[in-house]
Design a protein around this motif. Structure first.
Motif, PDB file in Angstrom:
ATOM      1  N   UNK A 167      16.809   7.566  71.066  1.00 42.77           N
ATOM      2  CA  UNK A 167      15.828   7.117  70.077  1.00 42.77           C
ATOM      3  C   UNK A 167      14.507   6.757  70.740  1.00 42.77           C
ATOM      4  N   UNK A 168      14.575   6.000  71.824  1.00 42.98           N
ATOM      5  CA  UNK A 168      13.348   5.569  72.509  1.00 42.98           C
ATOM      6  C   UNK A 168      12.619   6.743  73.148  1.00 42.98           C
ATOM      7  N   UNK A 169      13.370   7.708  73.681  1.00 41.70           N
ATOM      8  CA  UNK A 169      12.713   8.865  74.289  1.00 41.70           C
ATOM      9  C   UNK A 169      12.072   9.753  73.217  1.00 41.70           C
ATOM     10  N   UNK A 170      12.737   9.912  72.077  1.00 44.97           N
ATOM     11  CA  UNK A 170      12.144  10.657  70.964  1.00 44.97           C
ATOM     12  C   UNK A 170      10.833  10.006  70.535  1.00 44.97           C
ATOM     13  N   UNK A 171      10.843   8.686  70.413  1.00 44.43           N
ATOM     14  CA  UNK A 171       9.631   7.961  70.007  1.00 44.43           C
ATOM     15  C   UNK A 171       8.535   8.081  71.061  1.00 44.43           C
ATOM     16  N   UNK A 172       8.904   7.954  72.332  1.00 47.91           N
ATOM     17  CA  UNK A 172       7.905   8.014  73.405  1.00 47.91           C
ATOM     18  C   UNK A 172       7.240   9.385  73.459  1.00 47.91           C
ATOM     19  N   UNK A 173       8.032  10.430  73.351  1.00 45.93           N
ATOM     20  CA  UNK A 173       7.467  11.783  73.352  1.00 45.93           C
ATOM     21  C   UNK A 173       6.565  11.983  72.142  1.00 45.93           C
ATOM     22  N   UNK A 174       6.996  11.502  70.985  1.00 47.31           N
ATOM     23  CA  UNK A 174       6.203  11.664  69.771  1.00 47.31           C
ATOM     24  C   UNK A 174       4.857  10.956  69.897  1.00 47.31           C
ATOM     25  N   UNK A 175       4.866   9.748  70.454  1.00 47.96           N
ATOM     26  CA  UNK A 175       3.624   8.985  70.621  1.00 47.96           C
ATOM     27  C   UNK A 175       2.708   9.664  71.632  1.00 47.96           C
ATOM     28  N   UNK A 176       3.280  10.276  72.648  1.00 52.58           N
ATOM     29  CA  UNK A 176       2.472  10.918  73.693  1.00 52.58           C
ATOM     30  C   UNK A 176       1.734  12.144  73.182  1.00 52.58           C
ATOM     31  N   UNK A 177       2.222  12.711  72.093  1.00 53.65           N
ATOM     32  CA  UNK A 177       1.620  13.932  71.571  1.00 53.65           C
ATOM     33  C   UNK A 177       2.176  15.189  72.183  1.00 53.65           C
ATOM     34  N   UNK A 178       3.063  15.042  73.172  1.00 52.34           N
ATOM     35  CA  UNK A 178       3.694  16.201  73.796  1.00 52.34           C
ATOM     36  C   UNK A 178       5.115  16.359  73.242  1.00 52.34           C
ATOM     37  N   UNK A 179       5.383  17.532  72.717  1.00 51.34           N
ATOM     38  CA  UNK A 179       6.704  17.771  72.129  1.00 51.34           C
ATOM     39  C   UNK A 179       7.762  17.730  73.220  1.00 51.34           C
ATOM     40  N   UNK A 180       8.897  17.125  72.913  1.00 49.83           N
ATOM     41  CA  UNK A 180       9.980  16.985  73.883  1.00 49.83           C
ATOM     42  C   UNK A 180      10.382  18.343  74.448  1.00 49.83           C
ATOM     43  N   UNK A 181      10.517  18.426  75.763  1.00 49.28           N
ATOM     44  CA  UNK A 181      10.839  19.685  76.428  1.00 49.28           C
ATOM     45  C   UNK A 181      12.257  20.132  76.081  1.00 49.28           C
ATOM     46  N   UNK A 182      12.514  21.429  76.305  1.00 51.40           N
ATOM     47  CA  UNK A 182      13.842  21.981  76.026  1.00 51.40           C
ATOM     48  C   UNK A 182      14.903  21.267  76.868  1.00 51.40           C
ATOM     49  N   UNK A 183      14.620  21.022  78.145  1.00 56.21           N
ATOM     50  CA  UNK A 183      15.578  20.335  79.001  1.00 56.21           C
ATOM     51  C   UNK A 183      15.916  18.959  78.430  1.00 56.21           C
ATOM     52  N   UNK A 184      14.906  18.218  78.013  1.00 62.10           N
ATOM     53  CA  UNK A 184      15.154  16.882  77.461  1.00 62.10           C
ATOM     54  C   UNK A 184      15.896  16.944  76.134  1.00 62.10           C
ATOM     55  N   UNK A 185      15.626  17.971  75.353  1.00 61.37           N
ATOM     56  CA  UNK A 185      16.334  18.102  74.077  1.00 61.37           C
ATOM     57  C   UNK A 185      17.818  18.367  74.320  1.00 61.37           C
ATOM     58  N   UNK A 186      18.107  19.216  75.286  1.00 61.77           N
ATOM     59  CA  UNK A 186      19.514  19.491  75.629  1.00 61.77           C
ATOM     60  C   UNK A 186      20.177  18.227  76.162  1.00 61.77           C
ATOM     61  N   UNK A 187      19.474  17.488  77.003  1.00 59.28           N
ATOM     62  CA  UNK A 187      20.017  16.233  77.532  1.00 59.28           C
ATOM     63  C   UNK A 187      20.257  15.222  76.416  1.00 59.28           C
ATOM     64  N   UNK A 188      19.341  15.166  75.448  1.00 66.16           N
ATOM     65  CA  UNK A 188      19.508  14.242  74.321  1.00 66.16           C
ATOM     66  C   UNK A 188      20.791  14.541  73.557  1.00 66.16           C
ATOM     67  N   UNK A 189      21.074  15.829  73.366  1.00 65.63           N
ATOM     68  CA  UNK A 189      22.325  16.199  72.686  1.00 65.63           C
ATOM     69  C   UNK A 189      23.533  15.758  73.496  1.00 65.63           C
ATOM     70  N   UNK A 190      23.439  15.844  74.825  1.00 68.09           N
ATOM     71  CA  UNK A 190      24.545  15.390  75.680  1.00 68.09           C
ATOM     72  C   UNK A 190      24.717  13.875  75.588  1.00 68.09           C
ATOM     73  N   UNK A 191      23.599  13.140  75.570  1.00 71.41           N
ATOM     74  CA  UNK A 191      23.671  11.687  75.383  1.00 71.41           C
ATOM     75  C   UNK A 191      24.353  11.338  74.067  1.00 71.41           C
TER      76      UNK A 191
END
Length: 398
Positions: free
Chosen positions: A305-329
């Motif tokens: 949740x916090x990483x999704x929010x941080x990426x959204x605030x930064x204006x940079x869409x979450x990378x594919x690697x991070x998205x895959x990691x988020x699913x693993x989390x």
């Protein structure tokens, strides 16, 4: 301004927490009628908890994924089915808000009444034809449409075809629920109150502006140009969707632990060398292990949740690697919740098998959630491991 926003978010979470006693009182009714009681739906609307991810422009609170996680967890502590509906109906607000154009939003929210979304991505059967100005769904069938009995608008997955009928992309569509047929077929052992009935469509026209590319959406190429300055609507779509399926499990696991500890003081032991179960070393190990697994699950969910929010605030869409990691989390968190609930079921003993035992309802509700392949602990770990080893994820739509 920041203080005001935090105050509103805190107030919404407190409202969700205040629902827990009444949701537990209604849990049996919710299961028996196979839908959320009208009283609960009305209270969720009046409290604003259905609108936490809706834009302020259209009357919502426009919060973030951490607040969403807090609220879904609390509602799910009260009732698994209700938590599931709040989770999915709210995440659909996010999906609709970030994926579709201002024209579509004006059409939806200008249609009047209380707007609530339901939907399901994958059709099991569909025939689509490209026509002037849009598409005709000649025939379509989507099972597992959670919240179908309460929704006014829906979103569904649909293949995008060209004039020759060739599939050129995967799409998302939105349309009024008045244009679909709901089949009353939700007869299940868990999450019984979600009303996740099947949807059928026949000769339904969907205009072009209510069709978007799912491929583009999961990559952050949204049509909501009017929302580009709102961080929430830069949230990575697929991990957010996976959170909506997994986070209710955290609330269920917490409810199981609370129920076990509430009953424990009066439970007598048998063949354990002590009079009361609470004095048994076995119980101490079980309670501690379950509690720590639930804390582990929470850490993983909130990390996402916090990483999704941080990426959204930064204006940079979450990378594919991070998205895959988020699913693993998320998958790891779901597995931790399952293991905690399994421990508590075993510690509950034979009383668990009795119909009407709240622990049994929690167990069945979680079992239904656990079967959802989006949050599969096995698949999500495999995909993350492949990424770590320099290979591509086997799941493309992340």
């Amino acid at each position: 301004m920041t203080s005001t926003i935090l105050d509103v978010q805190t107030e919404l979470v407190e409202k969700a927490r205040s629902f827990v006693p009444r949701l537990r009182d209604r849990a049996k009714e919710t299961e028996e009628i196979r839908r959320i009681p009208d009283a609960t739906i009305n209270e969720l609307k009046e409290s604003g908890l259905f609108y936490i991810l809706r834009s302020k422009q259209f009357g919502g609170y426009q919060t973030n994924m951490r607040t969403y996680t807090d609220i879904v967890t609390e509602i799910s502590r009260g009732c698994g089915s209700t938590g599931w509906i709040v989770a999915l109906c709210c995440i659909r607000e996010l999906m609709i808000s970030e994926s579709f154009s201002e024209k579509t939003h004006q059409e939806i929210y200008g249609s009047g009444g209380d707007i609530v979304f339901s939907g399901v991505f994958e059709p099991r059967k569909i025939q689509v034809k490209k026509v002037e100005g849009g598409y005709i769904i000649e025939e379509g069938y989507w099972p597992f449409c959670s919240g179908s009995l309460h929704a006014t608008w829906g979103y569904f997955g649909m293949p995008i075809v060209d004039e020759d009928g060739n599939v050129v992309d995967q799409g998302l569509i939105t349309l009024p629920m008045s244009q679909v047929e709901i089949t009353d077929d939700w007869h299940v052992m868990g999450l019984c109150g979600t009303g996740s009935n099947s949807i059928n469509m026949k000769n339904v026209f969907v205009p072009d502006h209510r069709v978007v590319s799912f491929t583009d959406a999961i990559a952050g190429k949204f049509q909501s140009d009017h929302f580009r300055d709102i961080p929430l609507y830069n949230t990575a779509l697929f991990p957010a969707l996976a959170m909506s399926i997994g986070v209710p499990g955290l609330g269920m696991a917490k409810a199981a632990l609370e129920l076990f500890m509430e009953k424990l003081p009066n439970r007598r032991a048998a063949n354990l060398g002590v009079e009361y179960l609470g004095d048994a070393v076995t119980t101490h190990h079980q309670a501690a292990e379950a509690s720590l697994k639930i804390e582990t699950a929470a850490m993983h969910f909130y990390q996402v949740a916090d990483r999704l929010d941080a990426c959204a605030v930064s204006g940079e869409y979450m990378s594919k690697f991070e998205r895959v990691k988020a699913l693993a989390n998320i998958g790891y968190a779901v597995q931790s919740c399952k293991e905690a609930i399994d421990i508590l079921i075993l510690a509950t003993g034979s009383a668990y098998v009795g119909n009407g035992n709240p622990m049994q309802r929690i167990g069945r509700d979680f079992a239904a959630l656990y079967t959802h392949r989006t949050v599969s602990p096995i698949t999500s770990k495999e995909n993350f491991g492949r990424e770590l080893c320099g290979l591509s994820s086997n799941t493309k739509n992340i």
